[in-house]
Write a protein that holds these residues in place. Structure first.
Motif, PDB file in Angstrom:
ATOM      1  N   HIS A  76      26.999  32.720  23.453  1.00 61.47           N
ATOM      2  CA  HIS A  76      26.215  33.116  22.559  1.00 61.47           C
ATOM      3  C   HIS A  76      25.716  33.806  23.758  1.00 61.47           C
ATOM      4  CE1 HIS A  76      26.424  30.745  19.007  1.00 61.47           C
ATOM      5  NE2 HIS A  76      26.781  29.666  19.501  1.00 61.47           N
ATOM      6  N   LYS A  77      25.344  35.230  22.859  1.00 59.00           N
ATOM      7  CA  LYS A  77      23.985  36.058  24.307  1.00 59.00           C
ATOM      8  C   LYS A  77      23.105  36.060  23.158  1.00 59.00           C
ATOM      9  CE  LYS A  77      22.586  40.311  25.965  1.00 59.00           C
ATOM     10  NZ  LYS A  77      22.982  41.770  26.140  1.00 59.00           N
ATOM     11  N   LEU A  78      21.593  35.852  23.742  1.00 63.41           N
ATOM     12  CA  LEU A  78      20.474  35.562  24.065  1.00 63.41           C
ATOM     13  C   LEU A  78      19.801  37.162  23.955  1.00 63.41           C
ATOM     14  CD1 LEU A  78      19.179  32.081  25.604  1.00 63.41           C
ATOM     15  CD2 LEU A  78      20.277  32.750  22.517  1.00 63.41           C
ATOM     16  N   ASN A  79      19.862  37.812  22.867  1.00 68.44           N
ATOM     17  CA  ASN A  79      19.207  38.856  22.976  1.00 68.44           C
ATOM     18  C   ASN A  79      17.335  39.007  23.548  1.00 68.44           C
ATOM     19  OD1 ASN A  79      21.556  40.541  22.532  1.00 68.44           O
ATOM     20  ND2 ASN A  79      21.309  39.517  20.373  1.00 68.44           N
ATOM     21  N   LEU A  80      17.115  38.060  22.893  1.00 73.73           N
ATOM     22  CA  LEU A  80      15.356  37.671  23.463  1.00 73.73           C
ATOM     23  C   LEU A  80      15.477  38.070  24.527  1.00 73.73           C
ATOM     24  CD1 LEU A  80      13.164  35.536  21.474  1.00 73.73           C
ATOM     25  CD2 LEU A  80      13.704  37.560  21.337  1.00 73.73           C
ATOM     26  N   ALA A  81      16.069  37.424  25.462  1.00 68.58           N
ATOM     27  CA  ALA A  81      15.977  36.995  27.409  1.00 68.58           C
ATOM     28  C   ALA A  81      17.038  38.013  27.739  1.00 68.58           C
ATOM     29  CB  ALA A  81      16.180  35.385  27.301  1.00 68.58           C
ATOM     30  N   ASN A  82      17.704  38.435  27.384  1.00 71.83           N
ATOM     31  CA  ASN A  82      19.211  39.301  27.855  1.00 71.83           C
ATOM     32  C   ASN A  82      19.975  37.882  28.773  1.00 71.83           C
ATOM     33  OD1 ASN A  82      18.525  41.739  26.496  1.00 71.83           O
ATOM     34  ND2 ASN A  82      16.757  42.182  28.067  1.00 71.83           N
ATOM     35  N   LYS A  83      19.912  36.740  28.294  1.00 69.91           N
ATOM     36  CA  LYS A  83      21.033  35.723  29.084  1.00 69.91           C
ATOM     37  C   LYS A  83      21.654  35.542  27.974  1.00 69.91           C
ATOM     38  CE  LYS A  83      16.735  34.658  32.046  1.00 69.91           C
ATOM     39  NZ  LYS A  83      17.116  35.588  32.750  1.00 69.91           N
ATOM     40  N   TYR A  84      23.089  34.821  28.145  1.00 66.87           N
ATOM     41  CA  TYR A  84      24.192  34.427  27.885  1.00 66.87           C
ATOM     42  C   TYR A  84      24.112  32.490  27.511  1.00 66.87           C
ATOM     43  CZ  TYR A  84      25.438  38.740  28.099  1.00 66.87           C
ATOM     44  OH  TYR A  84      25.263  40.214  28.374  1.00 66.87           O
ATOM     45  N   VAL A  85      24.790  32.061  27.031  1.00 70.75           N
ATOM     46  CA  VAL A  85      24.511  30.796  26.870  1.00 70.75           C
ATOM     47  C   VAL A  85      26.005  30.028  26.336  1.00 70.75           C
ATOM     48  CG1 VAL A  85      23.498  30.166  24.906  1.00 70.75           C
ATOM     49  CG2 VAL A  85      22.691  28.817  26.879  1.00 70.75           C
ATOM     50  N   ALA A  86      26.206  28.879  27.241  1.00 73.24           N
ATOM     51  CA  ALA A  86      27.190  28.451  26.179  1.00 73.24           C
ATOM     52  C   ALA A  86      27.118  27.804  24.693  1.00 73.24           C
ATOM     53  CB  ALA A  86      28.130  27.564  27.391  1.00 73.24           C
ATOM     54  N   CYS A  87      27.849  27.807  23.871  1.00 69.92           N
ATOM     55  CA  CYS A  87      27.422  26.868  22.974  1.00 69.92           C
ATOM     56  C   CYS A  87      28.190  26.014  22.713  1.00 69.92           C
ATOM     57  CB  CYS A  87      29.228  27.476  21.592  1.00 69.92           C
ATOM     58  SG  CYS A  87      28.959  27.177  20.194  1.00 69.92           S
ATOM     59  N   ALA A  88      26.921  25.365  22.236  1.00 72.73           N
ATOM     60  CA  ALA A  88      26.800  24.295  22.105  1.00 72.73           C
ATOM     61  C   ALA A  88      27.932  23.532  21.258  1.00 72.73           C
ATOM     62  CB  ALA A  88      25.632  23.658  21.458  1.00 72.73           C
ATOM     63  N   HIS A  89      28.703  24.355  20.658  1.00 67.74           N
ATOM     64  CA  HIS A  89      29.599  23.167  19.531  1.00 67.74           C
ATOM     65  C   HIS A  89      31.082  23.244  20.011  1.00 67.74           C
ATOM     66  CE1 HIS A  89      25.174  23.767  17.347  1.00 67.74           C
ATOM     67  NE2 HIS A  89      25.922  22.743  17.479  1.00 67.74           N
ATOM     68  N   ILE A  90      31.114  23.729  20.935  1.00 66.28           N
ATOM     69  CA  ILE A  90      32.706  23.993  21.317  1.00 66.28           C
ATOM     70  C   ILE A  90      33.535  22.721  21.467  1.00 66.28           C
ATOM     71  CG2 ILE A  90      34.479  24.230  23.135  1.00 66.28           C
ATOM     72  CD1 ILE A  90      32.069  26.297  24.539  1.00 66.28           C
ATOM     73  N   THR A  91      33.107  21.972  21.105  1.00 66.62           N
ATOM     74  CA  THR A  91      33.923  20.928  20.966  1.00 66.62           C
ATOM     75  C   THR A  91      34.074  19.871  19.529  1.00 66.62           C
ATOM     76  OG1 THR A  91      31.804  18.903  21.708  1.00 66.62           O
ATOM     77  CG2 THR A  91      33.795  19.376  22.501  1.00 66.62           C
ATOM     78  N   CYS A  92      32.901  20.634  18.675  1.00 66.51           N
ATOM     79  CA  CYS A  92      33.025  19.915  16.946  1.00 66.51           C
ATOM     80  C   CYS A  92      33.844  21.450  16.838  1.00 66.51           C
ATOM     81  CB  CYS A  92      31.366  19.978  16.738  1.00 66.51           C
ATOM     82  SG  CYS A  92      30.149  20.356  17.395  1.00 66.51           S
ATOM     83  N   SER A  93      34.746  21.096  15.447  1.00 65.16           N
ATOM     84  CA  SER A  93      35.468  22.001  14.439  1.00 65.16           C
ATOM     85  C   SER A  93      35.139  22.585  12.878  1.00 65.16           C
ATOM     86  CB  SER A  93      36.687  21.168  14.521  1.00 65.16           C
ATOM     87  OG  SER A  93      36.729  20.019  13.417  1.00 65.16           O
ATOM     88  N   HIS A  94      33.808  21.721  12.825  1.00 64.01           N
ATOM     89  CA  HIS A  94      33.054  21.924  11.648  1.00 64.01           C
ATOM     90  C   HIS A  94      32.779  23.216  11.478  1.00 64.01           C
ATOM     91  CE1 HIS A  94      30.104  20.430  14.224  1.00 64.01           C
ATOM     92  NE2 HIS A  94      28.984  21.400  12.935  1.00 64.01           N
ATOM     93  N   ALA A  95      32.324  23.671  10.432  1.00 61.85           N
ATOM     94  CA  ALA A  95      31.986  25.327  10.711  1.00 61.85           C
ATOM     95  C   ALA A  95      30.209  24.911  10.298  1.00 61.85           C
ATOM     96  CB  ALA A  95      32.158  25.991   9.073  1.00 61.85           C
ATOM     97  N   HIS A  96      29.348  26.561  11.296  1.00 62.59           N
ATOM     98  CA  HIS A  96      28.375  26.339  11.885  1.00 62.59           C
ATOM     99  C   HIS A  96      27.738  26.877  11.082  1.00 62.59           C
ATOM    100  CE1 HIS A  96      30.203  24.745  15.498  1.00 62.59           C
ATOM    101  NE2 HIS A  96      29.245  24.038  15.255  1.00 62.59           N
ATOM    102  N   GLU A  97      26.024  26.706  10.379  1.00 65.54           N
ATOM    103  CA  GLU A  97      24.776  26.985  10.231  1.00 65.54           C
ATOM    104  C   GLU A  97      24.875  28.361  10.815  1.00 65.54           C
ATOM    105  OE1 GLU A  97      23.551  25.724   6.557  1.00 65.54           O
ATOM    106  OE2 GLU A  97      25.463  24.299   7.168  1.00 65.54           O
ATOM    107  N   VAL A  98      24.392  28.291  10.378  1.00 63.70           N
ATOM    108  CA  VAL A  98      22.906  29.803  11.087  1.00 63.70           C
ATOM    109  C   VAL A  98      22.363  29.160  12.584  1.00 63.70           C
ATOM    110  CG1 VAL A  98      21.001  31.413  11.189  1.00 63.70           C
ATOM    111  CG2 VAL A  98      22.681  30.721   9.466  1.00 63.70           C
TER     112      VAL A  98
END
Lengths: 152, 152
Positions: A76-98
DNA sequence: GCTAAAATGATATGTTGTAACATATCGCCA
DNA sequence: TGGCGATATGTTACAACATATCATTTTAGC
């Protein structure tokens, strides 16, 4: 905390499942972001990879790779900080909320949590009343994490 | 829509009330931002002032002035867009709730609305549960405004 | 008017991100 | 299996946003 290898393996399977390629460079960038355990700017990520893997990746490549990883929803790109972070849910397969990102102003640690549907519905209603339509349903908030708050 | 002069007059009184000075340059920058009726980057604001008032303000000064105006709560910085916008409530005297900014991705029009206390409380509870503490209780959302949405 | 503090100017540079074009690598199929 | 088109990466230059530093000007208070 799962091992980086496990996460990368999931990511690779995810990409393969629809014909995208998680090349060695892309793996390296994603691994770096996972290993760092926080949000990094593209240039910080370059430095981190250089230090960790001994290989220097050009800025342009990192931006292109981050773009690819975003499209794959692995980063995910964090626009507030102009930084990037790995998705915390790579290993889950369920659909995500906002997704909602809590960014520590001091150490750049990021917590990725989910907004409840009811809260999101309230926000959306406010927005529509103002004559706007939500495009990127992602919330980012400037925070301070517990450990930084108690350290000072 | 109130006249710019009225708003500036309020702003000046607000500054004077606690010994801050709304100098001519600061007035000019704030006027420009109000006149533009949208969010501008610092450099766009420089161009706008140059065109509108015929006077060129150095980038450094604009950043310093914007910082001052932010401290005076006359201007908000939109971190999502790296742009600045005049506060929509300069002429009101009541205390404000948590501001929420709806930013049109296409025309940069900004709507400043307020989050209800109940919604904000829900968000804060989520945040505290994750071990973080909210620092900047300002929400910014990427949106598209009605007129841009219908134009396309 | 003099002086300290506040505001502004000037210059250089840091940081984030993209444009444009060159080269290398991969996957397919003739 | 070797060549071709598509995909990925490298290189260079530069645009856009922002700050550091030091010089100069303006202001307020004595």
């Amino acid at each position: 905390m799962q091992s980086v290898d496990t996460i990368i393996e999931h990511a690779e399977r995810h990409c393969k499942s629809h014909g995208a390629r998680l090349t060695p460079k892309r793996k390296q960038v994603l691994s770096g972001l996972i290993l760092s355990e926080k949000a990094l700017s593209a240039y910080e990520l370059i430095d981190f990879c250089k230090e960790k893997f001994g290989e220097s990746i050009p800025a342009m490549s990192v931006y292109r790779i981050l773009e690819f990883l975003e499209e794959e929803r692995l980063v995910h790109k964090l626009n507030l900080a102009n930084k990037y972070v790995a998705c915390a849910h790579i290993t889950c397969s369920h659909a995500h909320e906002v997704p909602q990102f809590l960014i520590c102003n001091q150490c750049n640690k990021v917590e990725e949590i989910n907004i409840s549907k009811s809260t999101m519905d309230e926000l959306k209603e406010n927005i529509e009343q103002a004559g706007f339509h939500l495009v990127s349903p992602q919330l980012e908030m400037n925070c301070i994490c517990h450990s930084c708050a108690t350290r000072n």
